[in-house]
Design an enzyme around this catalytic site. Structure first.
Site, PDB file in Angstrom:
ATOM      1  N   ASP A 148      19.988  19.932 -11.623  1.00 35.49           N
ATOM      2  CA  ASP A 148      19.340  20.841 -12.581  1.00 35.49           C
ATOM      3  C   ASP A 148      19.885  20.532 -13.975  1.00 35.49           C
ATOM      4  O   ASP A 148      21.098  20.654 -14.207  1.00 35.49           O
ATOM      5  CB  ASP A 148      19.701  22.279 -12.158  1.00 35.49           C
ATOM      6  CG  ASP A 148      19.027  23.331 -13.018  1.00 35.49           C
ATOM      7  OD1 ASP A 148      18.772  23.074 -14.197  1.00 35.49           O
ATOM      8  OD2 ASP A 148      18.801  24.427 -12.478  1.00 35.49           O
ATOM      9  N   HIS A 165      15.395  21.971 -11.715  1.00 33.70           N
ATOM     10  CA  HIS A 165      15.176  23.374 -12.110  1.00 33.70           C
ATOM     11  C   HIS A 165      13.726  23.806 -11.886  1.00 33.70           C
ATOM     12  O   HIS A 165      13.348  24.907 -12.259  1.00 33.70           O
ATOM     13  CB  HIS A 165      15.525  23.506 -13.600  1.00 33.70           C
ATOM     14  CG  HIS A 165      15.776  24.909 -14.081  1.00 33.70           C
ATOM     15  ND1 HIS A 165      16.898  25.632 -13.731  1.00 33.70           N
ATOM     16  CD2 HIS A 165      15.057  25.729 -14.898  1.00 33.70           C
ATOM     17  CE1 HIS A 165      16.855  26.828 -14.316  1.00 33.70           C
ATOM     18  NE2 HIS A 165      15.740  26.923 -15.022  1.00 33.70           N
ATOM     19  N   SER A 222      15.762  31.448 -12.754  1.00 39.71           N
ATOM     20  CA  SER A 222      16.284  31.174 -14.092  1.00 39.71           C
ATOM     21  C   SER A 222      16.375  32.477 -14.903  1.00 39.71           C
ATOM     22  O   SER A 222      17.126  33.380 -14.509  1.00 39.71           O
ATOM     23  CB  SER A 222      15.415  30.112 -14.763  1.00 39.71           C
ATOM     24  OG  SER A 222      16.084  29.577 -15.867  1.00 39.71           O
TER      25      SER A 222
HETATM   26  N1  LIG Z   1      11.758  23.285 -22.505  1.00 34.72           N
HETATM   27  C1  LIG Z   1      11.141  23.716 -21.302  1.00 34.72           C
HETATM   28  C2  LIG Z   1      11.806  24.989 -20.851  1.00 34.72           C
HETATM   29  C3  LIG Z   1      10.965  25.885 -20.040  1.00 34.72           C
HETATM   30  C4  LIG Z   1      11.327  25.902 -18.568  1.00 34.72           C
HETATM   31  O1  LIG Z   1      11.939  25.021 -18.012  1.00 34.72           O
HETATM   32  N2  LIG Z   1      10.892  26.989 -17.957  1.00 34.72           N
HETATM   33  C5  LIG Z   1      11.158  27.199 -16.575  1.00 34.72           C
HETATM   34  C6  LIG Z   1      12.073  28.373 -16.471  1.00 34.72           C
HETATM   35  S1  LIG Z   1      13.564  28.048 -17.372  1.00 34.72           S
HETATM   36  C7  LIG Z   1      14.426  29.514 -17.405  1.00 34.72           C
HETATM   37  O2  LIG Z   1      14.024  30.608 -17.422  1.00 34.72           O
HETATM   38  C8  LIG Z   1       9.853  27.449 -15.856  1.00 34.72           C
HETATM   39  O3  LIG Z   1       9.794  28.128 -14.857  1.00 34.72           O
HETATM   40  N3  LIG Z   1       8.779  26.836 -16.375  1.00 34.72           N
HETATM   41  C9  LIG Z   1       7.440  27.031 -15.882  1.00 34.72           C
HETATM   42  C10 LIG Z   1       6.990  26.084 -14.822  1.00 34.72           C
HETATM   43  O4  LIG Z   1       5.864  26.306 -14.307  1.00 34.72           O
HETATM   44  O5  LIG Z   1       7.706  25.144 -14.465  1.00 34.72           O
HETATM   45  C11 LIG Z   1       9.654  23.823 -21.507  1.00 34.72           C
HETATM   46  O6  LIG Z   1       9.209  24.438 -22.494  1.00 34.72           O
HETATM   47  O7  LIG Z   1       8.930  23.310 -20.678  1.00 34.72           O
END
Ligand SMILES: N[C@@H](CCC(=O)N[C@@H](CSC=O)C(=O)NCC(=O)O)C(=O)O
Length: 279
Positions: free
Chosen positions: A224, A257, A148
């Protein structure tokens, strides 16, 4: 430079370790994690995959959720996961998850108040590898992978500092940040309002001017929730078309995602990088 070891765990016969150190590029203490496979020693240094995480992540998300250690141990590859931004009470921040701490976007910020600490491009490309290669049994063979926001970082660094790496891979990258809400918000804050100043950090834009690229592998889940609004995978695929002998885009029905998706295909990414380390 002093490295403070703050955690260590034996895993798949290797070691996952976390360190804190004073960083000159970000002017604050930075934390990173490293996985050293069982083969790593002074006599047998190993190559390194640098993993760049996404929004809201620290060095811990990938190490705890990706399930990468077994394959990294089999292949004899170290993995380094930096934090996603400078952090601390004195470091500028924002109330939103997609700006400020946890959202460094792997750029060198030019605008106040961000330009004091937000130099993640320099940290990832120069300072961190120098530190890793000084203190750990690794070679100067490096690859980039990310997710991401970190997929954006991996692609952009692979396109602008290609001489330092042998291959690049990305899960669900923000491929065209100048044209999506996450990227426009971050770049306006960190780089200012002139869009020309954003181009150096946009993979699709960089590809439109590239004459050659590193070997690349991209994986994208088709369920996603960010696919349509934020990621620009179709534009990336079009921009990669002149280099289709060097780049592959893999679409996967049903995957989202999350790290569930990453853990399903991380072995393929590590195997991809190992292939280029061994050439
Ligand atoms: N609203 C969500 C967004 C945060 C999210 O989905 N983060 C992803 C990366 S998105 C793009 O860079 C992520 O890797 N999260 C960490 C995980 O461990 O899954 C939110 O705040 O949750």
């Amino acid at each position: 430079m002093q490295l403070e070891n703050i955690a260590q765990n034996k895993v798949h016969d290797g070691w996952h370790k976390r360190y804190r150190h004073a960083a000159s590029s970000t002017q604050c203490p930075m934390t990173f994690a490293i996985y050293l496979p069982p083969q790593a020693s002074k006599d047998t240094p190993v190559p390194v995959v640098y993993w760049l995480s996404g929004l809201t992540c620290t060095d811990e998300n990938f190490m705890q959720k990706a399930g990468a250690f077994k394959r990294a141990a089999e292949l004899g590859i170290a993995i380094v996961a930096p934090d996603t931004s400078p952090r601390g009470e004195d470091v500028a921040d924002d109330k939103d998850y997609d700006l400020g701490q946890g959202a460094g976007f792997y750029v060198n910020a030019t605008q106040a108040p961000w330009n004091k600490h937000y130099n993640m491009y320099d940290y990832v490309v120069n300072e961190l590898p120098e530190l890793i290669e000084t203190h750990f049994p690794v070679t100067q063979q490096r690859a980039l992978a990310g997710h991401s926001m970190g997929g954006h970082g991996a692609l952009v660094i692979g396109l602008t500092a290609s001489e330092r790496y042998s291959s690049v891979s990305a899960f669900s990258p923000i491929a065209n940040p100048i044209a999506c809400p996450w990227g426009q918000k971050a770049f306006s804050a960190y780089l200012g309002g002139a869009e020309e100043d954003w181009y150096q950090y946009d993979a699709v834009r960089l590809l439109s001017r590239a004459s050659d690229i590193l070997p690349m592998r991209i994986d994208q889940g088709l369920s996603d929730p960010f696919l349509d609004e934020q990621l620009g995978i179709e534009k990336l695929e079009r921009a990669l078309a002149p280099f289709n002998h060097k780049a592959t885009v893999h679409r996967h029905a049903g995957y989202d995602h999350s790290y569930f998706f990453i853990s399903s295909f991380i072995d393929a990414h590590l195997t991809f990088h190992a292939d280029y380390f061994n050439r």
